[in-house]
Design a protein around this motif. Structure first.
Motif, PDB file in Angstrom:
ATOM      1  N   ASP A   8       0.819  -1.219   0.000  1.00  0.00           N
ATOM      2  CA  ASP A   8       0.000   0.000   0.000  1.00  0.00           C
ATOM      3  C   ASP A   8       0.849   1.265   0.000  1.00  0.00           C
ATOM      4  OD1 ASP A   8      -2.360  -1.426  -0.071  1.00  0.00           O
ATOM      5  OD2 ASP A   8      -2.693  -1.307   2.105  1.00  0.00           O
ATOM      6  N   ASP A   9       1.972   1.245   0.730  1.00  0.00           N
ATOM      7  CA  ASP A   9       2.848   2.424   0.763  1.00  0.00           C
ATOM      8  C   ASP A   9       3.465   2.694  -0.602  1.00  0.00           C
ATOM      9  OD1 ASP A   9       2.348   2.940   3.444  1.00  0.00           O
ATOM     10  OD2 ASP A   9       4.038   1.715   4.118  1.00  0.00           O
ATOM     11  N   LEU A  10       3.879   1.639  -1.301  1.00  0.00           N
ATOM     12  CA  LEU A  10       4.434   1.809  -2.645  1.00  0.00           C
ATOM     13  C   LEU A  10       3.361   2.327  -3.602  1.00  0.00           C
ATOM     14  CD1 LEU A  10       6.740   1.624  -4.653  1.00  0.00           C
ATOM     15  CD2 LEU A  10       6.224  -0.813  -4.924  1.00  0.00           C
ATOM     16  N   HIS A  11       2.145   1.831  -3.468  1.00  0.00           N
ATOM     17  CA  HIS A  11       1.048   2.319  -4.316  1.00  0.00           C
ATOM     18  C   HIS A  11       0.808   3.805  -4.080  1.00  0.00           C
ATOM     19  CE1 HIS A  11      -3.058   2.985  -5.784  1.00  0.00           C
ATOM     20  NE2 HIS A  11      -2.727   2.069  -6.682  1.00  0.00           N
ATOM     21  N   ASP A  12       0.871   4.221  -2.819  1.00  0.00           N
ATOM     22  CA  ASP A  12       0.713   5.638  -2.499  1.00  0.00           C
ATOM     23  C   ASP A  12       1.818   6.464  -3.145  1.00  0.00           C
ATOM     24  OD1 ASP A  12      -0.617   7.810  -1.095  1.00  0.00           O
ATOM     25  OD2 ASP A  12       1.162   7.843   0.200  1.00  0.00           O
ATOM     26  N   GLN A  13       3.064   5.954  -3.118  1.00  0.00           N
ATOM     27  CA  GLN A  13       4.175   6.659  -3.761  1.00  0.00           C
ATOM     28  C   GLN A  13       3.974   6.716  -5.278  1.00  0.00           C
ATOM     29  OE1 GLN A  13       6.711   8.339  -2.219  1.00  0.00           O
ATOM     30  NE2 GLN A  13       5.502   7.893  -0.398  1.00  0.00           N
ATOM     31  N   LEU A  14       3.469   5.626  -5.858  1.00  0.00           N
ATOM     32  CA  LEU A  14       3.165   5.620  -7.297  1.00  0.00           C
ATOM     33  C   LEU A  14       2.135   6.688  -7.635  1.00  0.00           C
ATOM     34  CD1 LEU A  14       2.930   1.858  -8.263  1.00  0.00           C
ATOM     35  CD2 LEU A  14       4.247   3.588  -9.474  1.00  0.00           C
ATOM     36  N   ARG A  15       1.082   6.750  -6.827  1.00  0.00           N
ATOM     37  CA  ARG A  15       0.019   7.734  -7.062  1.00  0.00           C
ATOM     38  C   ARG A  15       0.581   9.155  -7.004  1.00  0.00           C
ATOM     39  NH1 ARG A  15      -2.636  10.569  -3.682  1.00  0.00           N
ATOM     40  NH2 ARG A  15      -2.082   9.305  -1.873  1.00  0.00           N
ATOM     41  N   ARG A  16       1.398   9.428  -6.013  1.00  0.00           N
ATOM     42  CA  ARG A  16       1.975  10.774  -5.871  1.00  0.00           C
ATOM     43  C   ARG A  16       2.929  11.093  -7.025  1.00  0.00           C
ATOM     44  NH1 ARG A  16       2.593  12.190   0.335  1.00  0.00           N
ATOM     45  NH2 ARG A  16       0.911  10.901   1.160  1.00  0.00           N
ATOM     46  N   ALA A  17       3.786  10.141  -7.365  1.00  0.00           N
ATOM     47  CA  ALA A  17       4.738  10.357  -8.463  1.00  0.00           C
ATOM     48  C   ALA A  17       4.023  10.520  -9.790  1.00  0.00           C
ATOM     49  CB  ALA A  17       5.730   9.193  -8.534  1.00  0.00           C
ATOM     50  N   SER A  18       2.932   9.805  -9.977  1.00  0.00           N
ATOM     51  CA  SER A  18       2.207   9.904 -11.247  1.00  0.00           C
ATOM     52  C   SER A  18       1.626  11.294 -11.447  1.00  0.00           C
ATOM     53  CB  SER A  18       1.101   8.845 -11.322  1.00  0.00           C
ATOM     54  OG  SER A  18       0.033   9.132 -10.447  1.00  0.00           O
ATOM     55  N   LYS A  19       1.220  11.947 -10.372  1.00  0.00           N
ATOM     56  CA  LYS A  19       0.706  13.318 -10.479  1.00  0.00           C
ATOM     57  C   LYS A  19       1.813  14.287 -10.897  1.00  0.00           C
ATOM     58  CE  LYS A  19      -3.066  12.840  -7.207  1.00  0.00           C
ATOM     59  NZ  LYS A  19      -3.636  13.272  -5.925  1.00  0.00           N
ATOM     60  N   VAL A  20       2.992  14.108 -10.305  1.00  0.00           N
ATOM     61  CA  VAL A  20       4.116  14.992 -10.615  1.00  0.00           C
ATOM     62  C   VAL A  20       4.555  14.830 -12.069  1.00  0.00           C
ATOM     63  CG1 VAL A  20       6.543  15.470 -10.094  1.00  0.00           C
ATOM     64  CG2 VAL A  20       4.925  15.047  -8.237  1.00  0.00           C
ATOM     65  N   SER A  21       4.582  13.592 -12.544  1.00  0.00           N
ATOM     66  CA  SER A  21       5.081  13.318 -13.896  1.00  0.00           C
ATOM     67  C   SER A  21       3.986  13.280 -14.956  1.00  0.00           C
ATOM     68  CB  SER A  21       5.858  12.003 -13.897  1.00  0.00           C
ATOM     69  OG  SER A  21       5.017  10.952 -13.463  1.00  0.00           O
ATOM     70  N   ARG A  23       1.550  11.201 -15.455  1.00  0.00           N
ATOM     71  CA  ARG A  23       1.326   9.853 -15.973  1.00  0.00           C
ATOM     72  C   ARG A  23       0.204   9.216 -15.170  1.00  0.00           C
ATOM     73  NH1 ARG A  23       7.284   9.348 -15.135  1.00  0.00           N
ATOM     74  NH2 ARG A  23       8.248   9.620 -17.158  1.00  0.00           N
ATOM     75  N   SER A  24      -0.425   8.203 -15.747  1.00  0.00           N
ATOM     76  CA  SER A  24      -1.358   7.403 -14.969  1.00  0.00           C
ATOM     77  C   SER A  24      -0.552   6.597 -13.955  1.00  0.00           C
ATOM     78  CB  SER A  24      -2.149   6.461 -15.881  1.00  0.00           C
ATOM     79  OG  SER A  24      -1.290   5.456 -16.404  1.00  0.00           O
ATOM     80  N   ILE A  25      -1.224   6.047 -12.963  1.00  0.00           N
ATOM     81  CA  ILE A  25      -0.531   5.219 -11.979  1.00  0.00           C
ATOM     82  C   ILE A  25       0.102   4.022 -12.675  1.00  0.00           C
ATOM     83  CG2 ILE A  25      -0.850   3.738  -9.961  1.00  0.00           C
ATOM     84  CD1 ILE A  25      -2.994   5.732  -9.013  1.00  0.00           C
ATOM     85  N   ASN A  26      -0.621   3.401 -13.608  1.00  0.00           N
ATOM     86  CA  ASN A  26      -0.060   2.258 -14.335  1.00  0.00           C
ATOM     87  C   ASN A  26       1.143   2.663 -15.172  1.00  0.00           C
ATOM     88  OD1 ASN A  26      -1.904   0.493 -13.272  1.00  0.00           O
ATOM     89  ND2 ASN A  26      -3.217   0.465 -15.070  1.00  0.00           N
ATOM     90  N   ALA A  27       1.070   3.816 -15.833  1.00  0.00           N
ATOM     91  CA  ALA A  27       2.201   4.274 -16.647  1.00  0.00           C
ATOM     92  C   ALA A  27       3.407   4.583 -15.773  1.00  0.00           C
ATOM     93  CB  ALA A  27       1.808   5.498 -17.472  1.00  0.00           C
ATOM     94  N   GLN A  28       3.174   5.138 -14.579  1.00  0.00           N
ATOM     95  CA  GLN A  28       4.284   5.423 -13.666  1.00  0.00           C
ATOM     96  C   GLN A  28       4.931   4.120 -13.209  1.00  0.00           C
ATOM     97  OE1 GLN A  28       5.478   8.500 -12.870  1.00  0.00           O
ATOM     98  NE2 GLN A  28       7.155   7.473 -11.830  1.00  0.00           N
ATOM     99  N   ALA A  29       4.120   3.130 -12.883  1.00  0.00           N
ATOM    100  CA  ALA A  29       4.660   1.830 -12.471  1.00  0.00           C
ATOM    101  C   ALA A  29       5.468   1.209 -13.603  1.00  0.00           C
ATOM    102  CB  ALA A  29       3.534   0.897 -12.038  1.00  0.00           C
ATOM    103  N   ALA A  30       4.940   1.270 -14.825  1.00  0.00           N
ATOM    104  CA  ALA A  30       5.653   0.718 -15.980  1.00  0.00           C
ATOM    105  C   ALA A  30       6.981   1.435 -16.189  1.00  0.00           C
ATOM    106  CB  ALA A  30       4.789   0.798 -17.226  1.00  0.00           C
ATOM    107  N   TYR A  31       6.982   2.752 -16.012  1.00  0.00           N
ATOM    108  CA  TYR A  31       8.206   3.544 -16.163  1.00  0.00           C
ATOM    109  C   TYR A  31       9.245   3.110 -15.133  1.00  0.00           C
ATOM    110  CZ  TYR A  31      11.324   7.593 -16.072  1.00  0.00           C
ATOM    111  OH  TYR A  31      12.420   8.406 -16.072  1.00  0.00           O
ATOM    112  N   TRP A  32       8.823   3.021 -13.875  1.00  0.00           N
ATOM    113  CA  TRP A  32       9.753   2.606 -12.833  1.00  0.00           C
ATOM    114  C   TRP A  32      10.284   1.201 -13.093  1.00  0.00           C
ATOM    115  CZ3 TRP A  32       7.166   4.415  -7.622  1.00  0.00           C
ATOM    116  CH2 TRP A  32       7.372   5.800  -7.459  1.00  0.00           C
ATOM    117  N   ILE A  33       9.431   0.309 -13.556  1.00  0.00           N
ATOM    118  CA  ILE A  33       9.872  -1.059 -13.852  1.00  0.00           C
ATOM    119  C   ILE A  33      10.896  -1.050 -14.982  1.00  0.00           C
ATOM    120  CG2 ILE A  33       9.120  -3.264 -14.813  1.00  0.00           C
ATOM    121  CD1 ILE A  33       6.464  -2.811 -13.216  1.00  0.00           C
TER     122      ILE A  33
END
Length: 70
Positions: A8-21, A23-33
């Motif tokens: 859940d904490d990582l998902h929260d970080q994804l959500r926050r980072a996606s707003k800054v960049s 991107r959607s949450i899924n796109a942010q996760a794909a980018y990080w991967i």
């Protein structure tokens, strides 16, 4: 495509980072991967060098901000 269970904490970080960049949450996760995989494949390169190589491979020609400021 599949479902990935993440903390859940990582998902929260994804959500926050996606707003800054912007991107959607899924796109942010794909980018990080993708970046993580590239970093593991080239451990002697830094993040900036990896991004530079990816941009060049995509045909992107970045210009410095000082060139656009005029």
């Amino acid at each position: 495509m599949g479902i990935v269970n993440i903390d859940d904490d990582l998902h929260d970080q994804l959500r926050r980072a996606s707003k800054v960049s912007c991107r959607s949450i899924n796109a942010q996760a794909a980018y990080w991967i993708k970046i993580g995989m590239l970093c593991e494949a080239s451990p002697t390169l830094g993040f900036a060098e990896i991004i530079k190589r990816e941009m060049e491979a995509a045909g992107v020609e970045p210009h410095s901000l000082t060139e656009n400021a005029a």
